[in-house]
Design a protein around this motif. Structure first.
Motif, PDB file in Angstrom:
ATOM      1  N   SER A  47      29.681  67.604 -68.902  1.00 58.31           N
ATOM      2  CA  SER A  47      29.724  66.702 -70.359  1.00 58.31           C
ATOM      3  C   SER A  47      29.744  67.536 -71.580  1.00 58.31           C
ATOM      4  O   SER A  47      30.513  67.063 -72.370  1.00 58.31           O
ATOM      5  N   ASP A  77      23.443  61.889 -72.831  1.00 60.01           N
ATOM      6  CA  ASP A  77      22.738  62.894 -72.139  1.00 60.01           C
ATOM      7  C   ASP A  77      21.282  62.571 -71.941  1.00 60.01           C
ATOM      8  O   ASP A  77      20.450  63.133 -72.716  1.00 60.01           O
ATOM      9  N   SER A 122      25.541  68.691 -66.743  1.00 61.69           N
ATOM     10  CA  SER A 122      25.549  69.062 -68.263  1.00 61.69           C
ATOM     11  C   SER A 122      26.718  69.804 -68.497  1.00 61.69           C
ATOM     12  O   SER A 122      27.353  69.848 -69.647  1.00 61.69           O
TER      13      SER A 122
END
Lengths: 561, 336
Positions: free
Chosen positions: A353, A477, A350
């Motif tokens: 990203s 995501d 995460s």
């Protein structure tokens, strides 16, 4: 031998503003001693409500309208509340989804176990603590004496679930109801937790009801499977039979929609709507996104933030090395390609990203998008950058990522209004309708608010919003993590179609290797901020090099092929 | 302990700010103390003379320095109207206000919190409606009105309460001063008669204030309990068969307490301000009425002294609340 739990014709009603709703309709369920029964279904199938009805812990609005629940010969629907509180925790106990929320946040976990032990007179004030510690070591918590004093927020999700299990099993009940016990946990943690539950229940000869939306989990751990749909039982059979030869149409559809080795994207859809597969994406050689040596450091959570630092008198005496959430990773995404980023929670996927999306600044490293160095633009001013519209994001939770006060059309129009060149209401509306058609959202739903839409429809709104500005790169995501498998199947197909139609590239962040394989050309497996394996999806899943990848793949339960 | 020390350090800038702001605020107030004390018939020369005597003819920074110097030596100046040092006035009057406010808060808490819990547990029941009516009435009636109503009913009509003439009936003498709270001091002195008399005087004004502060506490307790009761760990506790008493008081209430404690702090500071009116109605010799009188007369020193004392109290109160947070919630402790 008679069944331990025998539910007959159970009907549960909820009083709502629009009259009574039957959440569970005349269902039968039988659990023999020592048996593990899986109750499988999608959201709204009434599987959790059934278990709450058995425990008689329904909300105030819910009530058992009809039917009987016999537990060891005692009719629970007729039992007094006093009898029920005696039974709960001692004879029947329950473990829940979202273990961190299921524990009292401000009470030491050891004390919470003690509370249950003392309540059912399994321990007195002298030995309660010893017994609680004993329970902690039974659920395989390392250093149980120390953990006794821990608060839930100091423990990981997997640890919290072990505590909940300890709480549930402390008084040696005969029946354990596990309501989605591993949803939200990593696959390897899920395996550890489920193995623990089945080991403990088997050793004690307990019966278990495993409520789950995951057919794979049910197949791996249950003797018998009950499939529920909209409050009704559609199929009950031995686990092996259900998966080998599902009789009901709905079961068959669920089976199809569950990604597993060998399934294809189109194969997830029911046969009547499955279209021809997309032509393999035209991946050009041109590199769209290039990430080089990306590093993100966070200062360690230290107690001592020195005075000098607080008053800005330069750096303090060098503390311990900062925590590296992302530790020097490099990768490329070409135009038209989709890259999967896989790993367990805390692996840095995460954070990666977020840095690519330019929401956080990397500590070091470069990010270039189509030749432009976007890594050099500070995250604070990226929203105003002309490159901002080239990257968009689809979020994990379709509900939380929509403004509850925006209608669907307003949500889709938002990026157009902020960064688009369209002017005028009509032009905006027309573009939104075009986008809605593209993502398969019926036009009459455009003026609804998020709470009036289903999970799948909200996911479509989120996707329409992301593609509104024709981005070159879309970061996905975990876009389907909160969706039912049948909806997930549709959304995954939609994403694939859109990519073929619009020529976008995807960075797909997920914990589920099977889902990633279906949608992505290449996969990166991350662990502790580093890339442990990289390659084409087929290669990574079928012949993984890294031991960690093999471990990940082995931990995913799936129905027999 | 280190957390407390660190927390105390952060108070310093607040206090400096308070000193500056109170000084400036009293200076920008309309009204000229020199003219006021010179009297309506005074000529310009005598007004100027008084102004020079008060030091008000000097530029503001010089006045401010003098004020700070006084503060540093522990002098708050003298009230022009009475000639008494402000510090002595505050010392005498603050306990009166504090006794009234604290008693009111205690009464209010002991009614509002159980009421709020009951209303949440039995949501939509008779007791819930009672809670709603009481709290609505409490906030909608102004304190001077309820005060007068109480006096009319309990003193004039029923004769249960003594005359609203301050802290103690004239027939009694003040107990030896230990805490400044008459009820506590009389108990320490072992004088039950005086204790009873002090309590009787305290009852009506405290009840008036309590009624006013009932609403926020009860409402917050109810709302906070409702949200905690619907949380997942309560379901776990119920599924583990814990008794509803344990679930409600042991599990739910402790978790619901944080917002309640916050409200308590706010209510306490409201009360300190709001009891000006109650003090007027019951001839209570508190700081509120003292400050208002000083303000009307543009008497700088008492106003500055009052605001400073309130600020100190408020800071101490916030510190206590922060420490309470840490006691209640281990997660707060971590951040400190």
């Amino acid at each position: 031998m008679s069944a331990l739990l025998d539910v007959k014709g159970l009907t549960v009603e909820f009083a709502t503003r629009r009259g009574t709703v039957q959440a569970v309709k005349r269902i039968d369920l039988e659990v023999a001693r020592g048996e593990t029964v899986g109750v499988v279904g999608e959201s709204g199938s009434g599987k959790s409500v059934t278990s709450y009805a058995v425990m008689r812990i329904l909300d105030r609005a819910g009530r058992i309208a009809d039917g009987s629940v016999a537990f060891s010969g005692l009719d629970l629907t007729a039992a007094s509340e006093r009898q029920m509180t005696d039974l709960r925790g001692r004879e029947i106990s329950m473990i829940f989804q979202n273990p961190r929320m299921a524990l009292n946040p401000i009470r030491k976990v050891g004390r919470q176990i003690e509370d249950v032990l003392r309540r059912h007179a399994q321990a007195g004030s002298m030995d309660a603590r010893a017994k609680a510690i004993e329970m902690l070591s039974q659920v395989k918590i390392a250093r149980p004496e120390e953990r006794y004093h821990a608060y839930p927020f100091e423990l990981s999700g997997g640890m919290c679930q072990r505590i909940v299990i300890a709480l549930a099993l402390a008084c040696r009940p005969q029946l354990l109801i596990a309501d989605e016990p591993t949803t939200g946990l990593d696959v390897t943690t899920q395996k550890a937790v489920m193995d623990l539950v089945s080991e403990l229940t088997r050793a004690r000869g307990m019966s278990t009801i495993l409520i789950t939306h995951d057919l794979g989990l049910a197949a791996a751990y249950c003797d018998k499977v009950v499939v529920m749909k909209k409050g009704e039982v559609v199929e009950t059979a031995a686990a092996r039979e259900v998966f080998a030869a599902p009789k009901d149409d709905y079961t068959r559809r669920l089976m199809r929609a569950t990604p597993r080795p060998g399934s294809t994207l189109r194969g997830l859809l029911p046969p009547e709507i499955a279209a021809a597969p997309n032509p393999p994406a035209t991946v050009t050689g041109e590199v769209l996104l290039k990430v080089e040596n990306l590093v993100k450091e966070y200062p360690r959570q230290g107690v001592s933030k020195s005075w000098a630092q607080m008053f800005g008198r330069g750096p303090a005496a060098e503390p311990e090395t900062p925590f590296r959430a992302v530790d020097g990773i490099s990768f490329e995404i070409r135009r038209g390609e989709s890259l999967g980023l896989v790993g367990e929670s805390g692996c840095g996927k995460s954070t990666t990203s977020m840095m690519v999306m330019r929401l956080t600044d990397p500590t070091s490293g470069a990010i270039t998008l189509g030749g432009d160095d976007i890594g050099a633009i500070p995250a604070r001013s990226f929203a105003a950058s002309k490159h901002r519209r080239r990257i968009q994001m689809v979020f994990q939770d379709p509900t939380d990522s929509l403004n509850p006060r925006f209608t669907a059309v307003r949500a889709i129009a938002d990026p157009l209004m902020r960064m688009g060149s369209l002017k005028g209401r009509d032009a905006l509306r027309a573009r939104c309708e075009e986008l809605a058609t593209l993502v398969g959202l019926p036009l009459d739903l455009l003026d609804r608010f998020p709470h009036q839409l289903s999970g799948g429809q909200k996911a479509r709104v989120g996707i329409a919003r992301a593609i509104a500005l024709d981005p070159e790169l879309v970061i996905l995501d975990e876009p389907t993590a909160a969706l039912d498998v049948s909806v997930q199947a549709v959304v995954l197909n939609l994403l694939d179609d859109l990519k073929a139609k619009l020529g976008m590239s995807y960075l797909f962040v997920s914990h589920d290797l099977h889902v990633v394989r279906l949608l992505c050309d290449r996969v990166i497996v991350m662990r502790q901020g580093r890339i442990v394996e990289e390659g084409t999806s087929e290669k990574v899943l079928e012949a993984p090099d890294a031991a960690y990848t093999r471990e990940l793949i082995a931990a995913i339960p799936h129905p027999p092929v | 302990m280190r957390a407390i020390a660190r927390r105390l350090v952060t108070i310093v800038p607040t206090l400096i700010g308070v000193v500056i702001v109170t000084f400036l605020l009293t200076r920008v107030l309309p009204g000229d103390p020199a003219a006021y004390f010179a009297g309506p018939t005074a000529d310009q020369a005598s007004i100027d003379q008084i102004r020079a005597a008060l030091g008000l003819d000097k530029p503001l920074p010089v006045q401010f320095l003098a004020y700070v110097k006084d503060l540093a030596t522990g002098t708050l100046g003298a009230a022009l109207s009475t000639g008494q040092p402000v510090l002595n006035e505050l010392k005498a009057r603050l306990p009166a206000s504090a006794e009234l406010t604290l008693t009111a808060l205690l009464i209010s808490m002991s009614i509002a919190i159980p009421l709020g819990i009951l209303a949440a547990v039995k949501e939509g029941s008779f007791i819930d409606h009672v809670c709603r009516v009481v709290t609505t009435a409490g906030v909608s009636l102004p304190v001077f009105f309820t005060g007068l109503l109480f006096v009319y009913v309990f003193y004039y009509l029923l004769g249960w309460a003594p005359a609203p003439v301050g802290r103690l009936d004239v027939y009694f003498s003040e107990p030896a001063r230990v805490t400044g709270f008459f009820t506590i001091d009389s108990l320490i002195a072992g004088d039950l008669e005086t204790f009873r008399a002090a309590l009787a005087q305290l009852a009506l004004p405290a009840a008036t204030l309590a009624l006013f502060s009932l609403a926020p506490i009860a409402r917050m307790t109810r709302a906070s309990m409702l949200s905690v009761l619907s949380s997942e760990f309560i379901r776990t506790a119920r599924a583990a068969g814990l008794r509803s008493r344990t679930v409600i008081l042991g599990y739910a209430f402790r978790n619901a307490m944080l917002p309640v404690v916050t409200t308590l702090g706010m209510v306490f500071s409201f009360l300190l301000g709001a009891n000006v009116l109650v003090e007027k109605v019951f001839a209570w010799p508190g700081v509120g009425s003292f400050a208002v009188e000083a303000l009307i007369q543009s008497d700088y020193a008492p106003v500055q002294g009052f605001v400073l004392a309130m600020a100190l109290l408020y800071v101490a109160l916030n510190l206590t609340i922060d420490l309470l947070y840490g006691l209640i919630d281990p997660r707060v402790r971590l951040e400190a």
